[in-house]
Design a protein around this motif. Sequence first.
Motif, PDB file in Angstrom:
ATOM      1  N   PRO A  30      13.047  40.069  25.524  1.00 23.57           N
ATOM      2  CA  PRO A  30      12.654  40.197  24.243  1.00 23.57           C
ATOM      3  C   PRO A  30      11.805  41.685  23.783  1.00 23.57           C
ATOM      4  CG  PRO A  30      11.693  38.384  26.169  1.00 23.57           C
ATOM      5  CD  PRO A  30      12.024  39.975  26.411  1.00 23.57           C
ATOM      6  N   LYS A  31      11.784  40.684  22.164  1.00 22.96           N
ATOM      7  CA  LYS A  31      10.554  41.767  21.617  1.00 22.96           C
ATOM      8  C   LYS A  31       9.560  41.929  21.788  1.00 22.96           C
ATOM      9  CE  LYS A  31      12.335  41.951  17.533  1.00 22.96           C
ATOM     10  NZ  LYS A  31      12.267  42.404  15.730  1.00 22.96           N
ATOM     11  N   LYS A  32       8.925  40.163  21.866  1.00 24.00           N
ATOM     12  CA  LYS A  32       7.551  39.843  21.862  1.00 24.00           C
ATOM     13  C   LYS A  32       7.900  38.220  22.631  1.00 24.00           C
ATOM     14  CE  LYS A  32       4.979  40.906  18.589  1.00 24.00           C
ATOM     15  NZ  LYS A  32       4.360  40.299  17.044  1.00 24.00           N
ATOM     16  N   ILE A  33       6.435  38.493  23.730  1.00 24.45           N
ATOM     17  CA  ILE A  33       6.343  36.699  24.099  1.00 24.45           C
ATOM     18  C   ILE A  33       4.963  36.462  24.218  1.00 24.45           C
ATOM     19  CG2 ILE A  33       6.075  35.356  25.488  1.00 24.45           C
ATOM     20  CD1 ILE A  33       8.438  36.749  27.063  1.00 24.45           C
ATOM     21  N   ILE A  34       5.100  35.804  23.201  1.00 30.50           N
ATOM     22  CA  ILE A  34       3.246  35.583  22.639  1.00 30.50           C
ATOM     23  C   ILE A  34       3.317  33.774  23.468  1.00 30.50           C
ATOM     24  CG2 ILE A  34       1.736  34.437  20.666  1.00 30.50           C
ATOM     25  CD1 ILE A  34       4.032  35.660  19.482  1.00 30.50           C
ATOM     26  N   ILE A  35       1.674  34.244  24.556  1.00 28.66           N
ATOM     27  CA  ILE A  35       1.001  33.226  24.910  1.00 28.66           C
ATOM     28  C   ILE A  35      -0.352  32.649  24.055  1.00 28.66           C
ATOM     29  CG2 ILE A  35      -0.435  32.699  27.519  1.00 28.66           C
ATOM     30  CD1 ILE A  35       1.956  35.672  27.497  1.00 28.66           C
ATOM     31  N   ASP A  54       3.478  45.975  27.342  1.00 26.31           N
ATOM     32  CA  ASP A  54       3.748  45.998  25.385  1.00 26.31           C
ATOM     33  C   ASP A  54       4.385  45.030  25.045  1.00 26.31           C
ATOM     34  OD1 ASP A  54       5.772  47.338  25.441  1.00 26.31           O
ATOM     35  OD2 ASP A  54       5.612  49.300  24.295  1.00 26.31           O
ATOM     36  N   ARG A  55       5.368  43.901  25.570  1.00 26.48           N
ATOM     37  CA  ARG A  55       5.936  42.960  24.740  1.00 26.48           C
ATOM     38  C   ARG A  55       4.920  42.085  24.708  1.00 26.48           C
ATOM     39  NH1 ARG A  55      11.201  43.410  28.134  1.00 26.48           N
ATOM     40  NH2 ARG A  55       9.454  44.435  30.199  1.00 26.48           N
ATOM     41  N   ILE A  56       4.038  41.454  25.189  1.00 20.39           N
ATOM     42  CA  ILE A  56       2.693  40.438  25.959  1.00 20.39           C
ATOM     43  C   ILE A  56       2.243  40.542  24.326  1.00 20.39           C
ATOM     44  CG2 ILE A  56       1.669  39.520  27.675  1.00 20.39           C
ATOM     45  CD1 ILE A  56       4.473  39.390  28.755  1.00 20.39           C
ATOM     46  N   ARG A  57       1.514  39.558  24.129  1.00 18.06           N
ATOM     47  CA  ARG A  57       0.093  39.305  23.178  1.00 18.06           C
ATOM     48  C   ARG A  57      -0.215  37.439  23.199  1.00 18.06           C
ATOM     49  NH1 ARG A  57       2.189  43.079  22.367  1.00 18.06           N
ATOM     50  NH2 ARG A  57       2.565  43.963  20.338  1.00 18.06           N
TER      51      ARG A  57
END
Length: 331
Positions: A30-35, A54-57
């Motif tokens: 995925p482009k990004k996973i937000i926790i 760098d895909r984790i926020r």
Amino acid sequence: MLTNSIILVTGGTGSFGNTFIPMTLKKYNPKKIIIYSRDEMKQWEMAKKFQNEDRIRFFIGDVRDRERLHRALDGVDYVVHAAATKIVPTAEYNPFECIKTNINGAMNIIDACIDKGVKRCVALSTDKASQPVNLYGATKLCSDKVFIAGNSYTGGRTRFAVVRYGNVMGSRGSVIPFFLDTAKTGKLTITDKRMTRFMISLEQGVELVWHAFEDMEGGEIYVKKIPSMNICDIATAVDEKAEQIEIGIRPGEKLHEQMIGVEDAHFTYEYSEHFKIIPQICEWGQAEKMIKGGKQVADGFSYTSDNNTEWMTILQLRKWIEENKDKVGNI
């Protein structure tokens, strides 16, 4: 579907999130996973595991806070709702707080997903939501109901579905790490020697969520086919030499767990690896699209941990514990 998308996981620092995130990064890129969670210390510890990713926020926030959810969901494509107050005694002693998180929080998620144009949202449920006998189960039943009904507000733009499964092996607060810890005393406490429980790994739970995202039309409850175990066999798998002491069933505890009740049989369809309960009221869609080749179960069918056709053996659980000993109690 999840490839090159932006995914948000509420309660993402919990047992489910710690398994879902690395598996999803590897499989879908995925482009990004937000926790999204409210415990800064858990986020700090989790960030160390993903410091080169760098895909984790990370996003501090509570599902009770609708405004914060609105900010967090900017640009998000898919949501997994895993946040909950889920320890049974904690819910019983703090009922107002449990309701605020599990019911009001669910409504906030639905409103925010619709307002922000999220494509699909999958909510995690529990076997305790089927004919609940404790507050945690009752709040999760309410949560399931509002997620299903949420589809009637969206015009098909946002879809909501639910996944339901039983005892997650080795997760924090579950019976296996408890037995592993208390086995040091040479004694294991058993509430009732007749007790049975469903058994599922976190990896299987993640795969069920993936399937729901791919398959859902909106309003379905997905129930994974998983084995059962007797509580005494679980204790024996942990330590066959420890003395098993029966102490009596606790308030709010069931002798056997249930994931599908007889009242749901008319709306339940069977597939090779799961069951699907379609909504009784479906004003926003067509049931035929949801069924997708499933076979309706027999009238009077129920899926409980004591009437299960699949059982996990002591040796199978012992092997699983040995292979996952570094993770048990830490996930």
